[in-house]
Design a protein around this motif. Structure first.
Motif, PDB file in Angstrom:
ATOM      1  N   HIS A 123      -0.416  -4.174   4.163  1.00  0.00           N
ATOM      2  CA  HIS A 123      -0.209  -3.079   5.109  1.00  0.00           C
ATOM      3  C   HIS A 123      -0.572  -3.524   6.535  1.00  0.00           C
ATOM      4  O   HIS A 123       0.156  -3.211   7.488  1.00  0.00           O
ATOM      5  N   LEU A 162       0.843  -1.201   0.000  1.00  0.00           N
ATOM      6  CA  LEU A 162       0.000   0.000   0.000  1.00  0.00           C
ATOM      7  C   LEU A 162       0.877   1.249   0.000  1.00  0.00           C
ATOM      8  O   LEU A 162       0.639   2.193  -0.772  1.00  0.00           O
ATOM      9  N   ASP A 163       1.911   1.254   0.862  1.00  0.00           N
ATOM     10  CA  ASP A 163       2.836   2.394   0.884  1.00  0.00           C
ATOM     11  C   ASP A 163       3.479   2.617  -0.484  1.00  0.00           C
ATOM     12  O   ASP A 163       3.526   3.747  -0.982  1.00  0.00           O
ATOM     13  N   SER A 167      -7.728  16.818 -17.318  1.00  0.00           N
ATOM     14  CA  SER A 167      -7.841  17.984 -16.429  1.00  0.00           C
ATOM     15  C   SER A 167      -6.659  18.932 -16.634  1.00  0.00           C
ATOM     16  O   SER A 167      -6.803  20.141 -16.488  1.00  0.00           O
ATOM     17  N   PHE A 218       2.568   1.616  -3.425  1.00  0.00           N
ATOM     18  CA  PHE A 218       1.588   1.990  -4.450  1.00  0.00           C
ATOM     19  C   PHE A 218       1.255   3.477  -4.351  1.00  0.00           C
ATOM     20  O   PHE A 218       1.216   4.189  -5.372  1.00  0.00           O
ATOM     21  N   ILE A 219       1.029   3.965  -3.137  1.00  0.00           N
ATOM     22  CA  ILE A 219       0.741   5.391  -2.950  1.00  0.00           C
ATOM     23  C   ILE A 219       1.925   6.236  -3.430  1.00  0.00           C
ATOM     24  O   ILE A 219       1.746   7.236  -4.133  1.00  0.00           O
ATOM     25  N   GLN A 253       3.832   9.601 -10.040  1.00  0.00           N
ATOM     26  CA  GLN A 253       3.241   9.685 -11.374  1.00  0.00           C
ATOM     27  C   GLN A 253       2.526  11.024 -11.565  1.00  0.00           C
ATOM     28  O   GLN A 253       2.726  11.722 -12.566  1.00  0.00           O
ATOM     29  N   ARG A 254       1.703  11.367 -10.602  1.00  0.00           N
ATOM     30  CA  ARG A 254       0.962  12.627 -10.700  1.00  0.00           C
ATOM     31  C   ARG A 254       1.909  13.827 -10.718  1.00  0.00           C
ATOM     32  O   ARG A 254       1.732  14.768 -11.504  1.00  0.00           O
ATOM     33  N   ILE A 268      -5.822   8.877  -5.184  1.00  0.00           N
ATOM     34  CA  ILE A 268      -4.696   9.072  -4.263  1.00  0.00           C
ATOM     35  C   ILE A 268      -5.207   9.540  -2.902  1.00  0.00           C
ATOM     36  O   ILE A 268      -4.768   9.046  -1.851  1.00  0.00           O
ATOM     37  N   SER A 277      -9.229  15.281 -10.653  1.00  0.00           N
ATOM     38  CA  SER A 277      -9.263  14.120 -11.547  1.00  0.00           C
ATOM     39  C   SER A 277      -9.482  12.832 -10.747  1.00  0.00           C
ATOM     40  O   SER A 277      -9.350  12.801  -9.522  1.00  0.00           O
ATOM     41  N   ARG A 278      -9.798  11.768 -11.457  1.00  0.00           N
ATOM     42  CA  ARG A 278      -9.918  10.467 -10.803  1.00  0.00           C
ATOM     43  C   ARG A 278      -8.593  10.020 -10.193  1.00  0.00           C
ATOM     44  O   ARG A 278      -8.578   9.300  -9.198  1.00  0.00           O
ATOM     45  N   LEU A 279      -7.498  10.417 -10.781  1.00  0.00           N
ATOM     46  CA  LEU A 279      -6.195  10.101 -10.182  1.00  0.00           C
ATOM     47  C   LEU A 279      -6.050  10.826  -8.848  1.00  0.00           C
ATOM     48  O   LEU A 279      -5.635  10.224  -7.841  1.00  0.00           O
ATOM     49  N   LEU A 322       1.923   6.373  -7.242  1.00  0.00           N
ATOM     50  CA  LEU A 322       0.877   7.237  -7.804  1.00  0.00           C
ATOM     51  C   LEU A 322       1.195   8.710  -7.572  1.00  0.00           C
ATOM     52  O   LEU A 322       0.958   9.548  -8.447  1.00  0.00           O
ATOM     53  N   GLU A 323       1.714   9.032  -6.392  1.00  0.00           N
ATOM     54  CA  GLU A 323       2.083  10.422  -6.105  1.00  0.00           C
ATOM     55  C   GLU A 323       3.199  10.878  -7.059  1.00  0.00           C
ATOM     56  O   GLU A 323       3.185  12.013  -7.551  1.00  0.00           O
ATOM     57  N   ARG A 356      -4.899   4.575   4.393  1.00  0.00           N
ATOM     58  CA  ARG A 356      -3.670   4.259   5.128  1.00  0.00           C
ATOM     59  C   ARG A 356      -3.613   5.008   6.456  1.00  0.00           C
ATOM     60  O   ARG A 356      -3.264   4.431   7.494  1.00  0.00           O
ATOM     61  N   ARG A 377      -3.225  -5.270  -1.186  1.00  0.00           N
ATOM     62  CA  ARG A 377      -2.371  -4.174  -0.700  1.00  0.00           C
ATOM     63  C   ARG A 377      -2.646  -3.814   0.755  1.00  0.00           C
ATOM     64  O   ARG A 377      -1.719  -3.602   1.533  1.00  0.00           O
ATOM     65  N   LEU A 384       3.478  14.112 -14.146  1.00  0.00           N
ATOM     66  CA  LEU A 384       2.530  14.600 -15.162  1.00  0.00           C
ATOM     67  C   LEU A 384       2.271  16.091 -14.981  1.00  0.00           C
ATOM     68  O   LEU A 384       2.253  16.857 -15.960  1.00  0.00           O
ATOM     69  N   ASP A 434      -7.854  10.631 -17.282  1.00  0.00           N
ATOM     70  CA  ASP A 434      -8.702  11.668 -16.691  1.00  0.00           C
ATOM     71  C   ASP A 434      -7.846  12.817 -16.148  1.00  0.00           C
ATOM     72  O   ASP A 434      -8.213  13.989 -16.270  1.00  0.00           O
ATOM     73  N   HIS A 435      -6.700  12.476 -15.573  1.00  0.00           N
ATOM     74  CA  HIS A 435      -5.808  13.523 -15.068  1.00  0.00           C
ATOM     75  C   HIS A 435      -5.253  14.350 -16.233  1.00  0.00           C
ATOM     76  O   HIS A 435      -5.191  15.584 -16.138  1.00  0.00           O
ATOM     77  N   ARG A 476      -7.592   6.427 -15.079  1.00  0.00           N
ATOM     78  CA  ARG A 476      -7.323   7.488 -14.093  1.00  0.00           C
ATOM     79  C   ARG A 476      -6.325   8.518 -14.594  1.00  0.00           C
ATOM     80  O   ARG A 476      -6.532   9.714 -14.421  1.00  0.00           O
ATOM     81  N   THR A 477      -5.232   8.062 -15.215  1.00  0.00           N
ATOM     82  CA  THR A 477      -4.262   9.064 -15.676  1.00  0.00           C
ATOM     83  C   THR A 477      -4.786   9.787 -16.917  1.00  0.00           C
ATOM     84  O   THR A 477      -4.490  10.966 -17.103  1.00  0.00           O
TER      85      THR A 477
END
Lengths: 162, 162
Positions: free
Chosen positions: B45, A4-5, A48, A7-8, A14-15, B8, B2-4, A11-12, B15, B41, A18, A44-45, A41-42
């Motif tokens: 955790h 989980l850590d 935006s 993955f977060i 990645q964002r 997040i 956004s969905r991203l 994603l952070e 978490r 995930r 971008l 959609d980002h 999801r990306t």
């Protein structure tokens, strides 16, 4: 660190990449290319971030949330090893930003796919375009760019097309 | 947003609530119950938060990363509406922390499932146990707990079993 850590964190990163890439191409014309739609999801980002740009999406088979499916005229369905060469006639030298996050949870397979796609992608990017990528890419035509604050080296990747 | 972005935020809230719940039950004996394994995930955790506790997982059908599949003796396969009543003989009053994140991307369906599962879950939790939940739950035996810093009301849910 749990899955989980990590993955977060991914994603952070990645964002952040971008968002940073959007600033980098702010003064450049050109379209956006999403390589791999996934759940959308990306995409959609990107929508935006770039309300005024055309965003093209390559995907083998759509499995995204219905709200995140691109219009048919900008959705290129099929294996990217087959579709990117065909796309050259349509988008050659017109892409200002590409984002590559295709494949699976298998990092080695993702690097291998990225290596196969990179030479097919290069003719689509104009000089000065930005490539944001999950897997690292080794290519003489790409120069690594500094990552945005908070993203340590290797977590996500940013390149400038030479 | 956004969905991203919203994804997040949801994962960060999830978490934060799990980490906070771990502190809340720090002084209590009891096992942990994960309702919905998904990709594994949050189970991973929970393993990192509770190396000394038994963690039981209810799931209809395992689709998690192979590293995140619980041992067979603590994996309860089947529809939770069927398995939770059976689990009462084994875990009744022994659960210190339960985490509910079952279902789909359909918020209304998730609330409905949570409403069906809550009365089946209550006999497993001892008084003072903590329930962390994605969907909001209305139940006379559950008191809402303050959320950890940075998690606004409604984004994720924490309850104390009365």
């Amino acid at each position: 660190m749990s899955r989980l850590d990590s993955f977060i964190r991914r994603l952070e990163a990645q964002r952040a990449c971008l968002d940073h890439a959007a600033e980098l191409i702010g003064g450049l014309d050109g379209v956006v290319l999403e390589l791999g739609l996934g759940n959308g999801r990306t995409y959609d980002h990107l929508r935006s971030l770039f309300p005024g740009r055309e965003i093209y999406v390559c995907e083998r088979a759509v499995a995204a949330h219905p709200d995140c499916v691109p219009p048919a005229e900008r959705l290129i369905l099929g294996d990217m090893r087959d579709t990117l060469p065909i796309l050259r006639a349509r988008l050659g030298g017109q892409v200002a930003l590409a984002h590559l996050d295709a494949g699976s949870g298998d990092a080695e397979a993702n690097r291998s796919l990225a290596a196969a796609l990179t030479p097919l992608l290069m003719p689509l990017l104009f000089r000065g375009a930005v490539l944001v990528s999950d897997p690292e890419i080794a290519c003489a035509d790409l120069a690594p760019l500094p990552l945005p604050d908070g993203v340590p080296p290797g977590r996500y990747h940013l390149y400038r097309r030479l």
